[in-house]
Design a protein around this motif. Sequence first.
Motif, mmCIF file in Angstrom:
data_model
loop_
_atom_site.group_PDB
_atom_site.id
_atom_site.type_symbol
_atom_site.label_atom_id
_atom_site.label_comp_id
_atom_site.label_asym_id
_atom_site.label_seq_id
_atom_site.Cartn_x
_atom_site.Cartn_y
_atom_site.Cartn_z
ATOM 1 N N ARG A 164 -60.668 102.500 -50.958
ATOM 2 C CA ARG A 164 -61.487 102.538 -52.066
ATOM 3 C C ARG A 164 -61.142 100.960 -52.834
ATOM 4 N N PHE A 165 -59.927 100.473 -52.001
ATOM 5 C CA PHE A 165 -60.016 98.628 -52.973
ATOM 6 C C PHE A 165 -60.460 98.182 -52.013
ATOM 7 N N GLY A 166 -60.773 98.666 -51.068
ATOM 8 C CA GLY A 166 -60.687 97.267 -49.375
ATOM 9 C C GLY A 166 -59.891 97.123 -48.967
ATOM 10 N N GLY A 167 -58.582 97.816 -49.191
ATOM 11 C CA GLY A 167 -57.309 97.211 -48.576
ATOM 12 C C GLY A 167 -56.311 96.088 -49.645
ATOM 13 N N ILE A 168 -55.489 96.071 -49.291
ATOM 14 C CA ILE A 168 -54.736 95.454 -49.725
ATOM 15 C C ILE A 168 -54.346 93.601 -49.152
ATOM 16 N N PRO A 169 -54.243 91.808 -50.322
ATOM 17 C CA PRO A 169 -54.688 91.022 -50.153
ATOM 18 C C PRO A 169 -53.420 91.220 -48.309
ATOM 19 N N ALA A 170 -53.815 90.103 -47.396
ATOM 20 C CA ALA A 170 -52.638 89.966 -45.968
ATOM 21 C C ALA A 170 -52.243 88.448 -46.724
ATOM 22 N N ALA A 171 -52.907 87.928 -48.186
ATOM 23 C CA ALA A 171 -52.573 86.285 -47.882
ATOM 24 C C ALA A 171 -51.629 85.935 -49.196
ATOM 25 N N LEU A 172 -50.530 85.156 -49.764
ATOM 26 C CA LEU A 172 -49.848 84.631 -50.694
ATOM 27 C C LEU A 172 -51.261 84.307 -51.443
ATOM 28 N N PRO A 173 -51.038 84.555 -52.700
ATOM 29 C CA PRO A 173 -52.161 84.505 -53.836
ATOM 30 C C PRO A 173 -52.081 82.612 -54.307
ATOM 31 N N ASP A 174 -53.040 82.672 -54.740
ATOM 32 C CA ASP A 174 -53.191 81.207 -55.239
ATOM 33 C C ASP A 174 -52.866 80.847 -56.596
ATOM 34 N N PHE A 175 -52.117 79.417 -57.102
ATOM 35 C CA PHE A 175 -51.914 79.188 -58.091
ATOM 36 C C PHE A 175 -53.316 79.216 -59.466
ATOM 37 N N THR A 176 -52.949 80.366 -60.515
ATOM 38 C CA THR A 176 -54.080 79.966 -61.218
ATOM 39 C C THR A 176 -53.377 79.886 -62.803
#
Length: 352
Positions: free
Chosen positions: A35-47
Amino acid sequence: RAAGLARVPGSIVALVLATAAVAVFGLPVETIGSRFGGIPAALPDFTLPAFSWESARFLLMPTITLAALGAIESLLCARVADGMIGDRHDPNQELMAQGVANFVTPFFGGMPATGTIARTVTNVKSGATSPVAGMVHALVLLLVMLAAAPLAASIPLATLAAILMFVAWNMGEWREFARLKTYRLPYRVTLVSVFLLTVVFDLTVAVEFGIFAACLTFIYRISSLSRAERITAAEQPLLAGQDGKIAVWRLYGTVFFGATKLVESLEDSLPARALVLDLKNVIYVDSTGAEALEGLSKACEARGVALIVSGLMGQPMDIVRRIGLYQRLLGHLQPDVASATAAALAMAEASS
Protein backbone atom coordinates in the motif's frame (compact mmCIF):
# COMPACT_ATOMS: atom_id res chain seq x y z
CA ARG A 1 10.50 -18.65 31.91
CA ALA A 2 6.70 -18.60 31.92
CA ALA A 3 6.75 -15.31 33.83
CA GLY A 4 9.11 -13.85 31.24
CA LEU A 5 6.88 -14.93 28.36
CA ALA A 6 3.87 -13.45 30.12
CA ARG A 7 5.52 -10.04 29.88
CA VAL A 8 5.72 -10.19 26.10
CA PRO A 9 2.98 -7.87 24.76
CA GLY A 10 0.22 -9.81 23.04
CA SER A 11 0.13 -7.29 20.19
CA ILE A 12 3.74 -8.16 19.28
CA VAL A 13 2.90 -11.87 19.23
CA ALA A 14 -0.14 -11.23 17.05
CA LEU A 15 1.89 -9.01 14.70
CA VAL A 16 4.63 -11.61 14.22
CA LEU A 17 2.27 -14.57 13.78
CA ALA A 18 -0.01 -12.75 11.34
CA THR A 19 2.93 -11.52 9.25
CA ALA A 20 4.36 -15.05 9.13
CA ALA A 21 0.98 -16.53 8.17
CA VAL A 22 0.57 -14.08 5.27
CA ALA A 23 4.08 -14.83 4.02
CA VAL A 24 3.78 -18.64 4.37
CA PHE A 25 0.29 -19.07 2.92
CA GLY A 26 0.47 -16.23 0.42
CA LEU A 27 -2.76 -14.68 1.65
CA PRO A 28 -4.12 -11.92 -0.65
CA VAL A 29 -4.08 -9.06 1.84
CA GLU A 30 -2.54 -5.63 1.62
CA THR A 31 0.64 -4.96 3.54
CA ILE A 32 2.59 -1.86 4.42
CA GLY A 33 4.80 -2.48 1.42
CA SER A 34 1.99 -3.06 -1.09
CA ARG A 35 0.00 0.00 0.00
CA PHE A 36 2.69 2.51 0.97
CA GLY A 37 5.85 1.05 -0.55
CA GLY A 38 7.37 0.22 2.83
CA ILE A 39 8.68 2.43 5.61
CA PRO A 40 11.74 4.72 5.41
CA ALA A 41 15.02 3.01 6.13
CA ALA A 42 16.95 6.19 6.99
CA LEU A 43 16.66 9.18 9.26
CA PRO A 44 14.51 12.00 7.83
CA ASP A 45 16.18 15.13 6.48
CA PHE A 46 15.98 18.48 8.21
CA THR A 47 13.33 20.65 6.58
CA LEU A 48 12.53 24.23 7.45
CA PRO A 49 8.78 24.80 6.98
CA ALA A 50 7.43 27.90 5.33
CA PHE A 51 6.24 30.41 7.93
CA SER A 52 3.39 32.77 7.11
CA TRP A 53 0.80 34.65 9.11
CA GLU A 54 -1.97 33.34 6.85
CA SER A 55 -1.23 29.81 7.98
CA ALA A 56 -0.37 30.67 11.58
CA ARG A 57 -3.64 32.47 12.35
CA PHE A 58 -5.67 29.41 11.37
CA LEU A 59 -3.44 27.12 13.40
CA LEU A 60 -3.33 29.24 16.57
CA MET A 61 -6.39 27.78 18.33
CA PRO A 62 -5.71 24.14 17.30
CA THR A 63 -2.12 24.60 18.51
CA ILE A 64 -3.19 25.90 21.93
CA THR A 65 -5.81 23.15 22.21
CA LEU A 66 -3.38 20.38 21.32
CA ALA A 67 -0.72 21.79 23.66
CA ALA A 68 -3.21 21.83 26.56
CA LEU A 69 -4.45 18.37 25.67
CA GLY A 70 -0.89 17.06 25.37
CA ALA A 71 0.07 18.44 28.78
CA ILE A 72 -3.03 16.98 30.44
CA GLU A 73 -2.62 13.62 28.70
CA SER A 74 1.05 13.31 29.59
CA LEU A 75 0.62 14.29 33.24
CA LEU A 76 -2.35 11.95 33.58
CA CYS A 77 -0.29 9.18 32.02
CA ALA A 78 2.60 9.86 34.40
CA ARG A 79 0.18 9.84 37.33
CA VAL A 80 -1.17 6.44 36.30
CA ALA A 81 2.37 5.10 35.96
CA ASP A 82 3.25 6.43 39.43
CA GLY A 83 0.42 4.42 40.92
CA MET A 84 1.50 1.27 39.11
CA ILE A 85 5.19 1.37 39.98
CA GLY A 86 5.06 3.26 43.30
CA ASP A 87 7.06 6.25 42.08
CA ARG A 88 6.54 10.01 41.81
CA HIS A 89 7.19 11.92 38.60
CA ASP A 90 8.47 15.48 38.13
CA PRO A 91 5.76 17.42 36.21
CA ASN A 92 8.19 20.13 35.08
CA GLN A 93 10.58 17.54 33.68
CA GLU A 94 7.75 15.74 31.87
CA LEU A 95 6.40 18.86 30.21
CA MET A 96 9.80 20.35 29.37
CA ALA A 97 10.94 17.11 27.70
CA GLN A 98 7.69 16.80 25.77
CA GLY A 99 7.78 20.44 24.72
CA VAL A 100 11.36 20.27 23.45
CA ALA A 101 10.65 17.04 21.55
CA ASN A 102 7.47 18.38 19.95
CA PHE A 103 9.25 21.58 19.00
CA VAL A 104 12.09 19.73 17.25
CA THR A 105 10.32 16.82 15.52
CA PRO A 106 8.32 18.93 12.99
CA PHE A 107 11.61 20.05 11.44
CA PHE A 108 12.20 16.39 10.58
CA GLY A 109 8.71 15.60 9.31
CA GLY A 110 7.45 14.39 12.69
CA MET A 111 4.07 14.84 14.35
CA PRO A 112 3.41 16.13 17.88
CA ALA A 113 3.05 13.32 20.42
CA THR A 114 2.28 12.88 24.09
CA GLY A 115 2.70 10.23 26.72
CA THR A 116 -0.19 7.81 26.26
CA ILE A 117 -1.74 5.52 28.81
CA ALA A 118 -1.95 2.57 26.39
CA ARG A 119 1.81 2.46 25.67
CA THR A 120 2.74 3.28 29.25
CA VAL A 121 0.55 0.55 30.75
CA THR A 122 1.93 -1.93 28.21
CA ASN A 123 5.45 -0.91 29.18
CA VAL A 124 4.76 -1.25 32.90
CA LYS A 125 3.10 -4.64 32.48
CA SER A 126 6.16 -5.73 30.52
CA GLY A 127 8.43 -4.86 33.44
CA ALA A 128 9.24 -1.18 32.94
CA THR A 129 9.95 0.72 36.17
CA SER A 130 11.86 3.84 35.07
CA PRO A 131 12.19 6.40 32.23
CA VAL A 132 14.80 4.09 30.69
CA ALA A 133 11.86 2.14 29.22
CA GLY A 134 10.97 5.14 27.06
CA MET A 135 14.56 5.39 25.85
CA VAL A 136 14.57 1.68 24.98
CA HIS A 137 11.30 2.17 23.12
CA ALA A 138 12.83 4.96 21.02
CA LEU A 139 15.99 2.95 20.33
CA VAL A 140 13.99 -0.10 19.25
CA LEU A 141 11.99 2.04 16.83
CA LEU A 142 15.24 3.45 15.46
CA LEU A 143 16.61 -0.07 15.06
CA VAL A 144 13.47 -1.22 13.26
CA MET A 145 13.66 1.74 10.92
CA LEU A 146 17.37 1.28 10.11
CA ALA A 147 17.69 -2.51 10.09
CA ALA A 148 14.26 -4.11 9.88
CA ALA A 149 12.43 -1.81 7.48
CA PRO A 150 12.23 -4.49 4.72
CA LEU A 151 10.66 -6.94 7.19
CA ALA A 152 8.20 -4.30 8.41
CA ALA A 153 7.01 -3.85 4.85
CA SER A 154 5.46 -7.34 5.03
CA ILE A 155 3.18 -6.50 7.98
CA PRO A 156 -0.50 -6.88 6.94
CA LEU A 157 -2.59 -3.75 7.29
CA ALA A 158 -5.46 -5.85 8.66
CA THR A 159 -3.25 -6.87 11.58
CA LEU A 160 -2.29 -3.27 12.29
CA ALA A 161 -5.96 -2.30 12.15
CA ALA A 162 -6.85 -5.00 14.68
CA ILE A 163 -4.04 -3.89 17.01
CA LEU A 164 -5.12 -0.25 16.74
CA MET A 165 -8.71 -1.23 17.52
CA PHE A 166 -7.51 -3.16 20.55
CA VAL A 167 -5.40 -0.22 21.73
CA ALA A 168 -8.31 2.19 21.16
CA TRP A 169 -10.61 -0.06 23.14
CA ASN A 170 -8.16 -0.16 26.05
CA MET A 171 -7.78 3.62 25.92
CA GLY A 172 -11.54 4.17 25.99
CA GLU A 173 -11.82 3.92 29.79
CA TRP A 174 -15.33 2.54 29.29
CA ARG A 175 -15.70 1.84 32.99
CA GLU A 176 -16.03 5.60 33.50
CA PHE A 177 -19.45 5.49 31.83
CA ALA A 178 -20.62 2.94 34.39
CA ARG A 179 -19.40 5.25 37.16
CA LEU A 180 -21.31 8.27 35.83
CA LYS A 181 -24.17 7.59 38.23
CA THR A 182 -21.85 8.42 41.13
CA TYR A 183 -21.11 11.94 39.79
CA ARG A 184 -23.18 15.10 39.65
CA LEU A 185 -25.15 16.10 36.56
CA PRO A 186 -22.67 18.75 35.25
CA TYR A 187 -19.86 16.17 35.16
CA ARG A 188 -22.07 13.64 33.39
CA VAL A 189 -23.09 16.15 30.74
CA THR A 190 -19.49 17.27 30.20
CA LEU A 191 -18.10 13.75 29.83
CA VAL A 192 -20.85 12.51 27.49
CA SER A 193 -20.72 15.72 25.40
CA VAL A 194 -16.95 15.55 24.97
CA PHE A 195 -17.23 11.88 23.99
CA LEU A 196 -19.91 12.57 21.37
CA LEU A 197 -18.12 15.65 19.98
CA THR A 198 -14.92 13.61 19.60
CA VAL A 199 -16.77 10.97 17.57
CA VAL A 200 -19.01 13.28 15.52
CA PHE A 201 -16.61 16.17 14.90
CA ASP A 202 -12.97 15.98 16.02
CA LEU A 203 -10.76 16.07 19.10
CA THR A 204 -10.05 19.81 18.84
CA VAL A 205 -13.73 20.75 19.06
CA ALA A 206 -14.28 18.28 21.90
CA VAL A 207 -11.34 19.59 23.96
CA GLU A 208 -12.37 23.22 23.46
CA PHE A 209 -15.90 22.45 24.61
CA GLY A 210 -14.62 20.30 27.49
CA ILE A 211 -12.37 23.09 28.80
CA PHE A 212 -15.21 25.61 28.49
CA ALA A 213 -17.70 23.32 30.25
CA ALA A 214 -15.17 22.49 32.99
CA CYS A 215 -14.59 26.22 33.59
CA LEU A 216 -18.31 26.86 33.93
CA THR A 217 -18.68 23.93 36.31
CA PHE A 218 -15.71 25.12 38.37
CA ILE A 219 -17.12 28.65 38.62
CA TYR A 220 -20.49 27.28 39.71
CA ARG A 221 -18.94 24.98 42.31
CA ILE A 222 -16.70 27.69 43.77
CA SER A 223 -19.54 30.21 43.91
CA SER A 224 -21.75 27.67 45.69
CA LEU A 225 -19.03 27.10 48.30
CA SER A 226 -18.75 30.82 49.05
CA ARG A 227 -21.17 31.93 51.75
CA ALA A 228 -21.83 34.62 54.35
CA GLU A 229 -22.75 33.79 57.94
CA ARG A 230 -24.10 36.29 60.45
CA ILE A 231 -22.51 36.11 63.91
CA THR A 232 -24.94 36.43 66.78
CA ALA A 233 -24.67 37.25 70.46
CA ALA A 234 -24.39 33.53 71.21
CA GLU A 235 -20.86 33.63 69.76
CA GLN A 236 -20.00 37.22 70.59
CA PRO A 237 -21.69 38.29 73.88
CA LEU A 238 -20.79 41.94 73.17
CA LEU A 239 -23.50 41.96 70.50
CA ALA A 240 -26.27 41.52 73.09
CA GLY A 241 -28.78 44.34 72.74
CA GLN A 242 -27.07 45.72 69.62
CA ASP A 243 -29.56 44.48 67.01
CA GLY A 244 -29.96 47.07 64.28
CA LYS A 245 -26.91 49.00 65.50
CA ILE A 246 -24.03 46.56 64.92
CA ALA A 247 -23.89 43.63 62.48
CA VAL A 248 -21.08 41.09 62.26
CA TRP A 249 -20.73 38.92 59.17
CA ARG A 250 -18.20 36.18 58.45
CA LEU A 251 -17.41 35.32 54.80
CA TYR A 252 -16.22 31.90 53.64
CA GLY A 253 -14.56 30.72 50.43
CA THR A 254 -13.68 33.10 47.63
CA VAL A 255 -14.96 36.57 46.79
CA PHE A 256 -14.81 36.60 42.99
CA PHE A 257 -17.06 37.67 40.12
CA GLY A 258 -19.32 34.66 40.66
CA ALA A 259 -19.88 35.39 44.34
CA THR A 260 -20.00 39.20 44.61
CA LYS A 261 -23.70 38.95 45.47
CA LEU A 262 -22.60 38.01 49.00
CA VAL A 263 -20.97 41.42 49.45
CA GLU A 264 -23.61 43.35 47.52
CA SER A 265 -26.39 41.87 49.65
CA LEU A 266 -24.75 43.39 52.76
CA GLU A 267 -25.32 46.88 51.32
CA ASP A 268 -29.08 46.27 51.35
CA SER A 269 -29.18 45.61 55.10
CA LEU A 270 -26.60 47.89 56.67
CA PRO A 271 -26.82 48.45 60.45
CA ALA A 272 -27.15 51.92 61.95
CA ARG A 273 -23.69 52.22 63.55
CA ALA A 274 -21.05 49.67 62.54
CA LEU A 275 -20.55 46.71 60.22
CA VAL A 276 -17.91 44.08 61.02
CA LEU A 277 -16.66 41.93 58.17
CA ASP A 278 -14.62 38.88 59.14
CA LEU A 279 -12.47 37.71 56.19
CA LYS A 280 -10.37 35.16 58.06
CA ASN A 281 -11.91 32.28 56.10
CA VAL A 282 -11.66 34.00 52.69
CA ILE A 283 -8.83 32.46 50.67
CA TYR A 284 -9.07 34.46 47.44
CA VAL A 285 -10.43 37.80 46.22
CA ASP A 286 -10.33 38.72 42.53
CA SER A 287 -10.54 42.21 41.02
CA THR A 288 -14.35 42.09 40.80
CA GLY A 289 -14.61 40.95 44.41
CA ALA A 290 -12.23 43.72 45.45
CA GLU A 291 -14.41 46.27 43.66
CA ALA A 292 -17.44 44.87 45.51
CA LEU A 293 -15.64 45.34 48.83
CA GLU A 294 -14.69 48.87 47.83
CA GLY A 295 -18.32 49.55 46.89
CA LEU A 296 -19.41 48.28 50.31
CA SER A 297 -16.88 50.60 51.95
CA LYS A 298 -18.23 53.61 50.03
CA ALA A 299 -21.83 52.66 50.86
CA CYS A 300 -20.95 52.48 54.55
CA GLU A 301 -19.18 55.82 54.40
CA ALA A 302 -22.13 57.45 52.63
CA ARG A 303 -24.56 56.24 55.33
CA GLY A 304 -22.30 57.00 58.24
CA VAL A 305 -21.68 53.37 59.12
CA ALA A 306 -18.25 52.33 60.35
CA LEU A 307 -16.82 49.38 58.37
CA ILE A 308 -14.42 47.23 60.40
CA VAL A 309 -12.56 44.36 58.75
CA SER A 310 -10.91 41.51 60.64
CA GLY A 311 -8.76 38.53 59.71
CA LEU A 312 -7.46 40.08 56.49
CA MET A 313 -4.34 38.21 55.35
CA GLY A 314 -2.59 36.51 52.42
CA GLN A 315 -3.88 37.15 48.90
CA PRO A 316 -6.96 39.13 50.04
CA MET A 317 -4.65 41.51 51.94
CA ASP A 318 -2.46 41.89 48.84
CA ILE A 319 -5.30 42.87 46.50
CA VAL A 320 -6.84 45.19 49.10
CA ARG A 321 -3.49 46.99 49.26
CA ARG A 322 -3.19 47.16 45.45
CA ILE A 323 -6.61 48.73 44.84
CA GLY A 324 -6.11 51.33 47.59
CA LEU A 325 -8.83 49.99 49.88
CA TYR A 326 -6.27 49.33 52.60
CA GLN A 327 -5.72 53.07 53.08
CA ARG A 328 -9.48 53.63 53.42
CA LEU A 329 -9.61 50.98 56.14
CA LEU A 330 -6.69 52.29 58.21
CA GLY A 331 -7.76 52.36 61.82
CA HIS A 332 -10.59 49.92 61.04
CA LEU A 333 -8.53 46.74 60.68
CA GLN A 334 -8.51 44.20 63.49
CA PRO A 335 -6.71 40.84 63.86
CA ASP A 336 -9.80 38.83 64.86
CA VAL A 337 -13.56 39.07 65.10
CA ALA A 338 -13.58 39.55 68.89
CA SER A 339 -11.35 42.64 68.64
CA ALA A 340 -13.39 43.92 65.70
CA THR A 341 -16.63 43.52 67.64
CA ALA A 342 -15.18 45.41 70.62
CA ALA A 343 -13.99 48.20 68.33
CA ALA A 344 -17.40 48.39 66.65
CA LEU A 345 -19.11 48.65 70.04
CA ALA A 346 -16.77 51.46 71.08
CA MET A 347 -17.46 53.37 67.85
CA ALA A 348 -21.19 52.85 68.22
CA GLU A 349 -21.15 54.21 71.78
CA ALA A 350 -19.00 57.17 70.76
CA SER A 351 -21.36 58.15 67.94
CA SER A 352 -24.53 57.85 70.02
